[in-house]
Design an enzyme around this catalytic site. Structure first.
Site, mmCIF file in Angstrom:
data_model
loop_
_atom_site.group_PDB
_atom_site.id
_atom_site.type_symbol
_atom_site.label_atom_id
_atom_site.label_comp_id
_atom_site.label_asym_id
_atom_site.label_seq_id
_atom_site.Cartn_x
_atom_site.Cartn_y
_atom_site.Cartn_z
ATOM 1 N N ASP A 189 0.833 -1.193 0.000
ATOM 2 C CA ASP A 189 0.000 0.000 0.000
ATOM 3 C C ASP A 189 0.872 1.248 0.000
ATOM 4 O OD1 ASP A 189 -2.694 1.280 0.437
ATOM 5 O OD2 ASP A 189 -1.655 2.003 2.234
ATOM 6 N N GLU A 213 1.638 -0.337 -5.013
ATOM 7 C CA GLU A 213 0.699 0.709 -5.405
ATOM 8 C C GLU A 213 1.496 1.999 -5.618
ATOM 9 O OE1 GLU A 213 -3.318 2.979 -3.797
ATOM 10 O OE2 GLU A 213 -1.742 2.424 -2.398
#
Length: 505
Positions: free
Chosen positions: A207, A252
């Protein structure tokens, strides 16, 4: 040609390379509390195997005070609403029996402000104080973060400590950023990665991978900040290699161009291709190729230059974006063509849960993460109730309805995914632009040691044709697969029905 029946889930099949993103809270509830759980993921592994996916990405499963889980309070634990460690280990074992890999969200740019580390850090004398970033007397507290919100936040009410200053949190005050200039933080994050690999996970979705050092708006295009990000992920990669050198790590990185994504391919296996997601949906919506194949060739050249590999993590939407069907204004043919484009590309394509049903969902975020619809009747067995559905996904947008309809979007997705299992060039092959006959067509060649195939998509609602005797190009003259009936090859070349895709040999 109607898709075949969903595959028998009792037998393993060749890998498709396709990953499926699951929000556990919305997936399947086995204990009747209205919240999806890890046992629910296990219960539906046969569904996933029949669909043809070879990996799943679990959104955060660690303890967290929020519904979404992206503010973690224990990096070594399981959210008790989802189950316990035994449930997770059972899920891993059952997934691996079926040849399905499991990667989990690793949310280590920031912790929750309720994490014991942060609570301890409020004391300037605590060893955890240096695990977070604090303003000093020179800090502009009105500075915006790289994500466009306030970067600095006052201490939480009820947790104030005399003499303490504001802290950095580039997403929200509930998500204080960890300080990666501190060696203790870096060592702990490697330890966390090793712990979960030791449990049997096959890798991680990272993330906010670009934001480890990309904190303020002034950092966004700073090459020094990029270099520090790459250095950290290289350290992390080396650290987890000691446990599993084959762990799959995808990041990401929300940058707008392939050249900005490419540097991350050095430490990571792949990064999500955000610009491509927009391009694929635009092509399907406008029924034009928009130079897609040429853009892809440049993208893959940038990736190869950075890492020596041709890999990618293409997708259409995820938990932070409006669902594909909603972006395409509920047009089922455009949805099918977007899926066909995605699932004939190199790399490991990602599908967001429910995408294969045509699930709708607009902002706010919770409406894009609504319960998976299993039965025609809302509220049926296993359906979660934590969020009241608001997106208008009726009885026809359910697994029960679509499994018995051979022309459903679910069968269409399964057909395309199984093409990747059956034709190795679609899964593992190189990528090369092939001349297109007109701007309604998207055409590319995929090739591996088993041979070359030509993929042709007719994005339009009208029949299209293209020559196959192109000077200097291989001659493809055998219809290997077609998504609908009616494609033909004759002396004039390839004839394609509306909204169709073919694979030629």
């Amino acid at each position: 040609m109607p898709a075949p029946a969903l595959a028998d889930a009792t037998h393993q099949q060749p890998s498709s390379g396709v990953y499926y993103e699951i929000f556990v809270r919305s997936w399947y509830d086995t204990n009747g509390d209205g919240i999806g759980d890890l046992n629910g993921v296990t219960a539906k592994l046969d569904y996933l195997q029949s669909l043809g996916v070879s990996g799943i990405w679990l959104m955060p499963i660690n303890p967290s005070p929020s519904y979404h889980g992206y503010d973690i309070t224990d990096y070594y634990g399981i959210n008790p609403q989802y189950g316990n460690m035994h449930d997770f280990e059972h899920l891993l074992a059952e997934a691996h029996k079926r040849g399905i890999k499991v990667i989990m969200d690793l949310v280590i740019n920031h912790s929750s402000n309720e994490h014991p580390w942060f609570k301890a850090a409020l004391d300037p004398n605590s060893p955890y104080h240096g695990w977070y970033a604090w303003a000093d007397k020179y800090t502009d507290l009105d500075t915006l973060s790289a994500t466009g919100v306030s970067a600095w936040h006052a201490q939480p009410a009820g947790m104030k400590h005399a003499g303490m200053r504001d802290y950095l949190g580039i997403f929200a005050p509930t998500m204080p950023d960890l300080n990666y200039d501190n060696p203790a933080v870096r060592a702990e994050m490697v330890k966390i990665g090793r712990y979960w690999l030791g449990k049997g996970v096959d890798g991680f979705r990272l993330d906010a991978a670009q934001h480890i050092y990309d904190d303020l708006q002034s950092d966004v295009d700073d090459p020094t900040v990029l270099a520090k990000n790459i250095a950290w992920w290289t350290e992390f990669r080396h650290g987890i290699d000691a446990v599993n050198p084959h762990a799959y790590v995808v990041g990401e990185v929300t940058r707008p161009s392939a050249t900005e994504l490419a540097p991350y391919f050095k430490p990571l296996d792949a990064v999500f291709n955000f610009p491509l997601a927009t391009q694929l949906i635009d092509c399907a919506r406008r029924e034009r190729n928009l130079s897609l194949a040429v853009i892809l060739e440049h993208t893959y050249a940038a990736y190869r230059a950075a890492s020596g590999r041709l890999d990618d993590a293409p997708f259409l939407s995820n938990h932070d974006q409006e669902r594909v069907m909603s972006q395409l204004d509920d047009n089922p043919q455009h949805m099918r063509m977007a899926a066909a484009l995605l699932l004939t590309l190199p790399g490991q394509p990602y599908i967001y849960y429910g995408e294969e049903l045509g699930t709708r969902g607009h902002k706010p975020d919770s409406a894009m993460r609504e319960p998976m619809r299993w039965q025609r009747t809302s509220g049926g067995r296993g359906e979660t109730t934590w969020e009241a559905p608001t997106s208008g996904n009726g009885a026809e947008v359910s697994v029960e309805a679509e499994q018995v309809d051979p022309n459903s979007l679910l069968h269409y997705y399964s057909m395309l995914i199984h093409w990747r299992s059956e034709i190795s060039a679609l899964r593992d092959g190189s990528f090369r632009v092939y001349p297109e006959a007109n701007d309604h067509l998207v055409v590319w060649e995929r090739a591996d040691a088993q041979g070359a195939v030509l993929v042709v998509h007719n994005l339009s609602g009208a029949p299209q044709s293209m020559p196959l005797d192109v000077p200097g190009e291989p001659h493809f003259n055998h219809l290997l697969r077609q998504s609908t009936t009616g494609a033909t090859i004759d002396a004039e070349g390839l004839q394609l029905p509306p909204y169709s895709s073919v694979v030629l040999q």
